[in-house]
Design an enzyme around this catalytic site. Structure first.
Site, short mmCIF file in Angstrom:
data_model
loop_
_atom_site.label_atom_id
_atom_site.label_comp_id
_atom_site.label_asym_id
_atom_site.label_seq_id
_atom_site.Cartn_x
_atom_site.Cartn_y
_atom_site.Cartn_z
CB SER A 36 -0.91 0.01 1.23
OG SER A 36 -0.13 -0.07 2.41
CG ASN A 123 -3.53 -3.65 13.78
OD1 ASN A 123 -2.97 -3.61 12.67
ND2 ASN A 123 -3.83 -4.79 14.38
CB THR A 168 -42.17 23.87 -8.65
OG1 THR A 168 -43.38 24.18 -9.35
CG2 THR A 168 -41.91 24.92 -7.58
CG HIS A 169 -43.40 20.04 -10.74
ND1 HIS A 169 -43.61 18.78 -10.23
CD2 HIS A 169 -44.01 20.90 -9.89
CE1 HIS A 169 -44.34 18.88 -9.12
NE2 HIS A 169 -44.59 20.16 -8.90
CB SER A 290 -17.24 21.12 -30.61
OG SER A 290 -17.25 20.15 -31.64
CE LYS A 296 -21.87 21.95 -28.64
NZ LYS A 296 -22.44 20.66 -28.67
CG ASN A 298 -19.43 21.84 -25.69
OD1 ASN A 298 -20.53 22.19 -26.13
ND2 ASN A 298 -18.56 21.13 -26.40
CD GLU A 303 -21.19 19.04 -20.33
OE1 GLU A 303 -21.81 18.24 -21.03
OE2 GLU A 303 -20.27 19.76 -20.77
CE LYS A 338 -4.39 3.34 5.25
NZ LYS A 338 -5.22 2.12 5.34
N1 ARG Z 1 -1.22 -0.92 5.67
C1 ARG Z 1 -2.07 -1.33 6.73
C2 ARG Z 1 -3.45 -0.68 6.60
O1 ARG Z 1 -3.55 0.26 5.90
C3 ARG Z 1 -1.49 -0.94 8.04
C4 ARG Z 1 -1.89 -1.83 9.17
C5 ARG Z 1 -1.37 -3.18 8.94
N2 ARG Z 1 -1.58 -4.03 10.07
C6 ARG Z 1 -1.43 -5.35 9.99
N3 ARG Z 1 -1.67 -6.02 11.04
N4 ARG Z 1 -1.05 -5.95 8.88
O2 ARG Z 1 -4.42 -1.12 7.16
#
Ligand code: ARG
Length: 479
Positions: A36, A123, A168-169, A290, A296, A298, A303, A338
């Site tokens: 990650s 954690n 309205t509508h 365009s 055009k 746009n 959008e 994330k």
């Molecule tokens: N990269 C992990 C996450 O975003 C961090 C925590 C990882 N903890 C573990 N026990 N593997 O959740």
């Protein structure tokens, strides 16, 4: 264990911080699959901040030597500068931002760095980092919404007496003042800011000290760390604290609501800029042409904002779904929070910023608006109200005016085209004085109740909005 394996576990470049109990190297595919670091490195400065507070607390409590805490602080400061300058070497094989920084620290300051993780787990660390990140983004988004509200107020004040059709509508309903329309959006974003501020209260709770899931036996001082990091309180249950992502879901739901409001505004601008409506001219700098149709212009910005709204809703639903089947406490699934969070933040920040710029520069087309507010029976309700003033029950008045509209439609004229004789033929209570109330100006001015579109009510609403904005400022109050 063969020699080559032993060397793998001690080689600082590739070994895992958790490698002790493993006999076999992680599959390359698994490393790629589970890493990650390429996205959670966005949390690096929050991670460093959290680690500094944790290390300082460990030293205060006599859990690690003071010199080690000093070395940790210095090492982390160096790492921060390296990241800022781009010199830091990120290593995907170290999984995530936490282990990248911790490993770099240990390589810099030796055993002191290896003591940082005492009484802590990734954690509670990742939960802390994410809360710090969301807290910062709440503040940033609040500031951007402030600017957007300034643009809306600017737009409201710029053509204070201009009358536009209200719908309205999506059918012509009653005339309203141009500022009244923009102030409607001001109120939506005001609620959004209030929601973010409420959300911040639940985000700003410190989970650090929950460790892996059950707390720790070391004599830590959780309150001190929480204060050091600007949290208003500590979490009360370690199982909940490491597995809880309610605060992200709540934040994403607030972001979804912001996008919902931006999308409604966008939809309206797309309609208003069309030749069918022709109510406004959008600034060239916010439009595109365009490649095939030379005429055009746009409205791509509204959008795209409308389109990106779906993306943010998607992230909210993705996190709701991510969480629904998770047993206590931490599960690796949580790593999937994330990218959704980061992309929602990026999308909302850009969308709010671009809309603030666009809104400030929209120009109404008064000629066209004048023509439109004088057609379509926008003042029919005013005629009914007039008859009520002459003593008719409202339902009866409604019936009379309904017949009048049908007659006009037959003749292809407006109510204002009827002569005094024709009007009094509709009902004897209709006198000469009716002419003034059938104009868009008369209609608007008849609605000065608080929150209405009359010029006095709107002037008071602008004042109130200015006062709110001034008092609120750009900061979410610390709590
Ligand atoms: N990269 C992990 C996450 O975003 C961090 C925590 C990882 N903890 C573990 N026990 N593997 O959740």
């Amino acid at each position: 264990m063969p020699d080559s394996d032993t060397s793998r576990h001690t080689d600082s470049d590739t070994s895992k911080p958790w490698g002790g109990r493993f006999q076999e190297a992680t599959e390359k595919l698994v490393e790629k699959f589970s890493a990650s670091e390429h996205f959670d490195r966005r949390l690096c400065f929050h991670d460093i901040k959290g680690s500094m507070a944790h290390a300082a607390m460990l030293a205060r409590q006599g859990i690690i030597p003071r010199e080690d805490a000093d070395a940790i602080r210095q090492g982390l400061e160096e790492i921060r500068s390296e990241i800022e300058s781009g010199a830091f070497k990120w290593r995907p094989e170290l999984e995530d931002v936490h282990m990248n920084i911790e490993r770099a620290l240990s390589e810099k300051v030796g055993d002191a760095g290896k003591r940082l993780h005492t009484a802590r787990s990734r954690n509670d660390q990742v939960a802390t980092d994410t809360r710090l990140y969301v807290r910062d983004e709440i503040q940033r988004i609040d500031g951007l919404l402030h600017t957007l509200q300034e643009s809306l107020l600017h737009q409201a004040r710029s053509h204070i007496g201009l009358i536009i059709p209200g719908f309205t509508h999506l059918q012509h309903a009653q005339p309203v003042l141009w500022p009244h329309h923009w102030l409607a959006y001001f109120q939506m974003f005001r609620r959004d800011r209030e929601r973010l501020s409420d959300c911040r209260g639940r985000v700003n709770i410190c989970p650090l000290g929950s460790a892996a899931l059950a707390g720790t036996g070391f004599p830590i001082d959780r309150q001190w760390v929480a204060r050091e990091l600007g949290f208003s309180d500590i979490s009360r249950n370690s199982l909940d604290a490491v597995g809880d992502r309610d605060f992200i879901i709540e934040f994403l739901s607030d972001l979804s609501m912001i996008m919902l409001h931006l999308s409604r505004l966008s939809e309206e601008l797309v309609l208003w800029a069309s030749s069918e409506f022709g109510f406004v001219e959008l600034p060239d700098g916010y439009c595109t042409g365009s490649s095939i149709m030379p005429q055009k212009k746009n409205p791509d910005v509204p959008e795209l904002v409308r389109g990106k709204t779906g993306r943010v809703y998607g992230h909210l639903v993705s996190l709701l779904t991510l969480m629904k089947g998770l047993p206590l406490a931490y599960n690796r699934d949580l790593q999937e929070d994330k990218e959704a969070l980061f992309d929602a933040v990026d999308t909302v920040e850009l969308s709010v910023e671009v809309m603030a710029g666009l809104v400030a520069r929209i120009k109404p087309r008064p000629e066209r608006l004048k023509q439109v507010v004088n057609t379509g029976f926008l003042t029919a309700t005013d005629l009914a109200d007039y008859l009520v003033g002459k003593g008719l029950p409202f339902r009866e008045a409604h019936e009379v005016v309904g017949r009048a509209v049908a007659q006009c439609l037959d003749q292809g004229v407006e109510l204002t085209d009827l002569s005094p004789q024709e009007l009094s033929a509709l009902h004897p209570a209709i006198g000469q004085d009716v002419a003034a109330i059938l104009t868009p100006e008369g209609s608007v001015e008849a609605r000065n109740c608080p929150g209405g579109t009359g010029s006095k009510a709107v002037a008071a609403a602008i004042k109130e909005a200015e006062a709110w904005l001034g008092k609120r400022g750009r900061q979410v109050q610390s709590q």
